[in-house]
Design an enzyme around this catalytic site. Sequence first.
Site, short mmCIF file in Angstrom:
data_model
loop_
_atom_site.label_atom_id
_atom_site.label_comp_id
_atom_site.label_asym_id
_atom_site.label_seq_id
_atom_site.Cartn_x
_atom_site.Cartn_y
_atom_site.Cartn_z
N GLY A 178 0.84 -1.20 0.00
CA GLY A 178 0.00 0.00 0.00
C GLY A 178 0.87 1.25 0.00
O GLY A 178 2.03 1.23 -0.42
N GLY A 179 0.31 2.31 0.52
CA GLY A 179 1.03 3.59 0.56
C GLY A 179 2.31 3.50 1.35
O GLY A 179 3.21 4.35 1.21
N GLY A 413 24.37 14.57 -28.47
CA GLY A 413 23.85 15.08 -27.20
C GLY A 413 24.37 14.27 -26.02
O GLY A 413 24.61 14.80 -24.93
N ALA A 414 24.55 12.97 -26.25
CA ALA A 414 25.01 12.11 -25.17
C ALA A 414 26.44 12.47 -24.76
O ALA A 414 26.82 12.34 -23.59
CB ALA A 414 24.92 10.65 -25.58
C1 HXC Z 1 -3.90 -4.36 11.47
C2 HXC Z 1 -2.84 -6.21 10.68
C3 HXC Z 1 -2.54 -5.56 9.46
C4 HXC Z 1 -3.01 -4.23 9.31
C5 HXC Z 1 -1.74 -7.53 9.37
N1 HXC Z 1 -2.31 -7.43 10.57
N2 HXC Z 1 -1.88 -6.40 8.66
N3 HXC Z 1 -3.51 -5.62 11.67
N4 HXC Z 1 -3.66 -3.67 10.34
N5 HXC Z 1 -2.76 -3.52 8.20
C6 HXC Z 1 -2.37 -8.43 11.62
C7 HXC Z 1 -3.24 -9.61 11.24
O1 HXC Z 1 -4.59 -9.33 11.53
C8 HXC Z 1 -2.67 -10.70 12.13
O2 HXC Z 1 -3.15 -10.50 13.43
C9 HXC Z 1 -1.20 -10.36 12.17
O3 HXC Z 1 -1.09 -8.98 11.79
C10 HXC Z 1 -0.37 -11.17 11.21
O4 HXC Z 1 -0.97 -11.12 9.93
P1 HXC Z 1 -1.26 -12.40 9.04
O5 HXC Z 1 -2.22 -12.01 7.99
O6 HXC Z 1 -1.63 -13.55 9.93
O7 HXC Z 1 0.18 -12.68 8.46
P2 HXC Z 1 0.58 -13.21 7.03
O8 HXC Z 1 -0.28 -14.38 6.67
O9 HXC Z 1 2.05 -13.40 7.06
O10 HXC Z 1 0.21 -12.03 6.01
C11 HXC Z 1 0.86 -10.80 6.09
C12 HXC Z 1 0.17 -9.75 5.18
C13 HXC Z 1 -1.34 -9.73 5.51
C14 HXC Z 1 0.37 -10.16 3.72
C15 HXC Z 1 0.84 -8.43 5.42
O11 HXC Z 1 -1.50 -9.58 6.94
C16 HXC Z 1 -2.06 -8.61 4.86
O12 HXC Z 1 -2.39 -8.70 3.68
N6 HXC Z 1 -2.31 -7.55 5.61
C17 HXC Z 1 -3.04 -6.42 5.10
C18 HXC Z 1 -2.20 -5.64 4.17
C19 HXC Z 1 -2.87 -4.37 3.79
O13 HXC Z 1 -3.74 -4.36 2.92
N7 HXC Z 1 -2.55 -3.29 4.51
C20 HXC Z 1 -3.16 -2.04 4.35
C21 HXC Z 1 -2.44 -1.43 3.22
S1 HXC Z 1 -3.00 0.17 2.92
P3 HXC Z 1 -3.58 -11.74 14.34
O14 HXC Z 1 -3.90 -11.12 15.66
O15 HXC Z 1 -4.74 -12.37 13.67
O16 HXC Z 1 -2.39 -12.64 14.37
C22 HXC Z 1 -1.87 1.04 3.66
C23 HXC Z 1 -2.10 2.48 3.47
C24 HXC Z 1 -0.91 3.25 3.80
O17 HXC Z 1 -0.97 0.64 4.27
C25 HXC Z 1 -1.16 4.59 3.27
C26 HXC Z 1 -0.03 5.47 3.55
C27 HXC Z 1 -0.30 6.78 2.89
#
Ligand code: HXC
Length: 523
Positions: A178-179, A413-414
Amino acid sequence: MGNPGNEETTEKKIQKFLELKKQAMLGGGEKRIHAQHEKGKYTARERIQLLMDPGSFVELGGFVTHHKTEFGLDKKKYLGDGVVTGYGRVNGRLVYVYAQDFTVLGGSLGNSHAKKIVNIMNLALKTGAPLVGFNDSGGARIQEGVDALAGYGEIFFHNVLASGVIPQISVIVGPSAGGAVYSPALTDFIIMTKETSHMFVTGPSVVKTVTGEDISFEELGGSTTHTLKSGVAHFDGADEKESIELIKKILSYLPSNNLEDPPVITPTDDKSRTSEKLNRIIPDDSKLPYDMKEVIKEVVDHGEFLEIQEKWAKNIIIGFARLNGYPVGIVANQPPVLAGALDSEASIKGAKFVRLCDAFNIPIITFVDVPGFLPGVDQEWKGIIRNGAKLLYAYCEATVPKIAVVTRKAFGGAYIVMSSKHLRTDVNFAWPMAEIAVMGSEAAVNVIFRRDLEKAEDPIAKQKEIEAEYREKFYNPYSAASFGYIDEVILPSETRPKLIEALWPLLTKRENRFPKKHGNIPL
Ligand code: HXC
């Protein structure tokens, strides 16, 4: 007489402190640490220990937690809030570090987590020390909503404040999605780790929904993709240990901040060393390639060259080396790839590196063998005009010591772009095989003698005759040298001593430009 109750309280307080400390050290707990190791990954603390000189790490903010309650967050509170921050020494030098802890809520970034990172960014800025960030995170902590985004916003803002002031290195050792990818993208270097690190703006499932494309995590945003195809990452370590060694190598060439000179080491390679091999490296047929990396290795101290973005835009070579102990940035055309021509990607790669060297007072040595900008519809449509201008702009803008060596072709130019005298390069050398001209002989003759050739009895023979004359006149360094555009024609074998002799007087170089808020580099 003392109060026995107080003694007991003090002991309990210490006990509580020690227990909390122990708890904080465990992050998300033993089970999650085990899971992290099972994936072939280190924990945040282990990474920091591998980076820092033994016993030098000092943690800050170890008791920080979030203060949120939504979606059960009140029951998921961990000391440190999923990121370990602090400072220590790397090979004796002060470095600030943050390492996201995937064992705590997937290393997700909440507002307190972000504040800890911003705190050490500010300390790094105020003290003029490099910042290293280990990224292993699920991104914005979803339960914290916009407050998590605010945290990222603050980090991005401070990345930009720090850009060009202190070196910033991002190490990707897990997901960066993501971001969140934009913090690493704003820093000077991105190091990925093979197989365990991934970077993308949207993951495979979103890609599938939006575009219908079926793609794996690895293909979409693994280290191979970003070192080979996108150029987003500068290095990939075979494992985390190698990634951490790369951080140390990069730092060894960089000053701690923009007000310092880069770290000089006592030279152990002979500064007068010549290389007979270089006298034979250019083939007689100037259309044939040779490996410019051989040239670089023959010239620099002990042949040690830390190549950056080695697998992307291979027609240009960039990296760090030392000349008589002094760090230098090397930029060079690479004849075996696209004949060393500049295309959009090579221009972008070169430009960012030239600006990095300029920001951190690292002299730039350029080896030139360039037949021109790469022609073609694809390049024009990709904006070779805009992109080529980036490299041109960067060289013009750079006021660090600049030295160039034309080894063979320098056309059109290069020729100008690749650190020519006209862009205020301090010392321009050329080898006797240098060919400095507006364009290659065949193209040139076709343009200026087209009508004569059409009228000629034997156009092919006539073409060959004029081409030979053109080469005789322009395929040499002496015309450019007669105008002072080349300072000295040198034997290839003497390149190392000549560069060292040229460099030392330039180390006190000062060059001022018109004051302005900032330029408008063609982006
Ligand atoms: C809260 C999160 C989290 C998140 C993971 N966890 N991502 N909690 N916010 N963004 C938590 C899970 O719920 C889980 O908690 C623990 O972390 C481990 O995650 P798993 O999914 O079990 O691990 P894994 O299978 O290794 O997968 C990792 C992952 C996946 C690929 C990163 O967790 C995932 O897809 N997360 C979401 C990614 C995402 O879309 N993020 C938002 C992006 S947008 P528990 O308690 O169940 O163990 C963004 C915007 C930023 O970031 C903008 C900036 C401008």
